[in-house]
Design a protein around this motif. Sequence first.
Motif: not given
Length: 205
Positions: A124-128, A134-139, A152-155, A197-200
């Motif tokens: 749910p953090i990826y749609s909050s 696709d999960g966490p965006p790359a940097t 890393h394609d995951y957290l 998303n993380i804060v929400v």
Amino acid sequence: MQPFFFTRIKYNSGNWDTDQRMPVNLLNSLVEYTTIPVDEKEKIVELSSKEIFKSPFCYISGHKLVEFSSEERQNFKTYVNNGGFVFADDCNHDIDGLFAKSFEAEMAKTFGEDALQKIPNNHPIYSSFFEFEDGPPATSFELNGWGDDLIHDYLKAIVVNGRIGVLYSNKDYGCEWDYDFRNKRFLKVDNTKFGVNIVVYALTQ
């Protein structure tokens, strides 16, 4: 409703004061995209202080050793177990991966050997707020890290009572978002949206 405030955890080991423009940038995004009332000044709180228990959201980062004192460890554990949220981000410019290795070891010592687990990319953090299918965006920083040359394609997270208590990233979002918020208009895509998303998520769980 009390304004949301961004709390940075100050811990005695290592270096806690990385990516200094990031909090203001992220707070600006909350103002821009949401209706959450925001205190625009970052708070810095000692991990050994009871002040941490007043914070709905805490951030911890660094690229050196993390080794909590017994008081810091107890506060961290109590804060998370009582419903607090910590976003931990590896500012991974140290080739030996000192922050990553020592923080992960500290979490194992604090919460148990297998507490830190990968979260699925449909969490749910990826749609909050915004959708990240696709999960966490790359940097642009994550290959500068500790020599594994992996995107890393995951957290990872420590989950308490069905909600994330500690969100852990090797992606160095802190440095990715460490720029003057007025420069955001030059980006094709605002890379701080995942921070929203993380804060929400932290505020609604």
